[in-house]
Write a protein that holds these residues in place. Structure first.
Motif, PDB file in Angstrom:
ATOM      1  N   GLY A  44       0.786  -0.979   0.189  1.00 42.16           N
ATOM      2  CA  GLY A  44      -0.056  -0.174  -0.020  1.00 42.16           C
ATOM      3  C   GLY A  44       0.848   1.147   0.019  1.00 42.16           C
ATOM      4  O   GLY A  44       0.361   2.353   0.004  1.00 42.16           O
ATOM      5  N   PRO A  46      -3.940  -4.361  -3.099  1.00 41.71           N
ATOM      6  CA  PRO A  46      -5.178  -4.085  -2.487  1.00 41.71           C
ATOM      7  C   PRO A  46      -6.094  -3.347  -2.859  1.00 41.71           C
ATOM      8  O   PRO A  46      -5.819  -2.395  -3.929  1.00 41.71           O
ATOM      9  N   GLY A  89      -8.180   2.241  -0.224  1.00 41.64           N
ATOM     10  CA  GLY A  89      -8.730   2.516   1.324  1.00 41.64           C
ATOM     11  C   GLY A  89      -8.865   1.214   2.042  1.00 41.64           C
ATOM     12  O   GLY A  89      -9.441   1.246   3.296  1.00 41.64           O
ATOM     13  N   ALA A  90      -8.359   0.136   1.777  1.00 44.41           N
ATOM     14  CA  ALA A  90      -8.658  -1.334   2.360  1.00 44.41           C
ATOM     15  C   ALA A  90      -7.713  -1.223   3.778  1.00 44.41           C
ATOM     16  O   ALA A  90      -6.487  -0.558   3.531  1.00 44.41           O
ATOM     17  N   ALA A  91      -7.991  -1.675   4.786  1.00 45.16           N
ATOM     18  CA  ALA A  91      -7.301  -1.900   5.890  1.00 45.16           C
ATOM     19  C   ALA A  91      -6.172  -2.762   5.821  1.00 45.16           C
ATOM     20  O   ALA A  91      -6.319  -3.698   4.944  1.00 45.16           O
ATOM     21  N   ARG A  92      -4.873  -2.459   6.464  1.00 52.17           N
ATOM     22  CA  ARG A  92      -3.833  -3.122   6.298  1.00 52.17           C
ATOM     23  C   ARG A  92      -4.201  -4.679   6.813  1.00 52.17           C
ATOM     24  O   ARG A  92      -4.898  -4.850   7.979  1.00 52.17           O
ATOM     25  N   ILE A  93      -3.797  -5.708   6.050  1.00 52.53           N
ATOM     26  CA  ILE A  93      -4.302  -6.952   6.534  1.00 52.53           C
ATOM     27  C   ILE A  93      -3.590  -7.322   7.784  1.00 52.53           C
ATOM     28  O   ILE A  93      -2.408  -7.215   8.107  1.00 52.53           O
ATOM     29  N   ARG A  94      -4.458  -7.933   8.727  1.00 51.17           N
ATOM     30  CA  ARG A  94      -3.988  -8.373  10.044  1.00 51.17           C
ATOM     31  C   ARG A  94      -2.932  -9.367  10.063  1.00 51.17           C
ATOM     32  O   ARG A  94      -3.061 -10.233   9.027  1.00 51.17           O
ATOM     33  N   ASP A 139      -4.505 -12.853  10.212  1.00 47.49           N
ATOM     34  CA  ASP A 139      -5.258 -13.251   8.957  1.00 47.49           C
ATOM     35  C   ASP A 139      -4.090 -13.892   8.239  1.00 47.49           C
ATOM     36  O   ASP A 139      -4.410 -15.035   7.395  1.00 47.49           O
TER      37      ASP A 139
END
Length: 226
Positions: free
Chosen positions: A41, A179, A182-187, A190
């Protein structure tokens, strides 16, 4: 006038000044760095980046940056804007769903054939590749995980002995890793769960459990965070 965004690109020099590196090697390293920035990102969807600005950030000239960006344009990651730079293309949820569907159509039949025909020892040899995804996931290193994830899938598919299949599958996989805007960073959790599916898939292939192989592959594509 709106200046091309580049603040989020890593500032450290990519190539030490004293190092003598062939041009194609510099381009390859820049390409790897840009791909990692896309996955992480740091190159944001919809933003415009100039070759000279990125070259300054990476500690190289604008030429290898432009060459690497042209490769990314061929891969569908960016578009070239004459006299402006390169815009990172915006993905949509529908595009990602379509990629997951195509990957399943391509890889599920191959995985099932491999489960029926490939010696167990060949699957056993892929445990280090699965472990590499687990290590990257545990570290929460998304770009490293993306590379390890593609490597694992590529090594499994390579058992089919079809180089064209491996190349096409890798391109689809890489596109699926960019990505959404605006997607949240992958945890990290996950990533760890996703990596665990690789080991589960190997166990199913070793056991020649075709229903589990098919289920794991389909679910992996549908929910793959990288």
């Amino acid at each position: 006038m709106h200046e091309p965004a580049h603040a989020r690109v890593p500032a450290q020099p990519l190539i030490p000044a004293q190092q003598k590196v062939l041009r194609h090697s510099v381009r390859g390293q820049v390409l790897d760095a840009l791909r990692a920035a896309l996955v992480d990102g740091d190159l944001a969807p919809g933003e415009i980046y100039s070759g000279p600005a990125l070259g300054e950030r990476f500690g190289v000239s604008a030429t290898p940056v432009r060459e690497a960006m042209q490769q990314l344009a061929l891969e569908g990651a960016v578009e070239c804007l004459p006299n402006r730079g390169f815009r990172v293309l915006t993905r949509t949820a529908r595009e990602l769903a379509e990629l997951a569907e195509v990957r399943a159509l391509l890889e599920v039949p191959v995985m099932l054939r491999l489960a029926r025909t490939v010696p167990v020892s060949a699957f056993e040899s892929l445990r280090p590749a699965a472990a590499a995804t687990a290590g990257a996931a545990a570290a929460g290193d998304l770009p490293r995980y993306a590379d390890a994830d593609r490597s694992f899938h590529g090594q499994v598919l390579a058992l089919a002995g079809n180089d064209q299949l491996v190349q096409v599958a890798e391109e689809l996989h890489r596109r699926a890793q960019w990505p959404l805007p605006g997607a949240a960073r992958i945890r990290r959790a996950d990533l760890i769960a996703d990596a665990a599916e690789h080991s589960a898939l190997l166990e199913a292939l070793i056991a020649r459990d075709l229903p589990v192989v098919e289920s794991l592959v389909r679910e992996h594509f549908a929910g793959n965070p990288a």
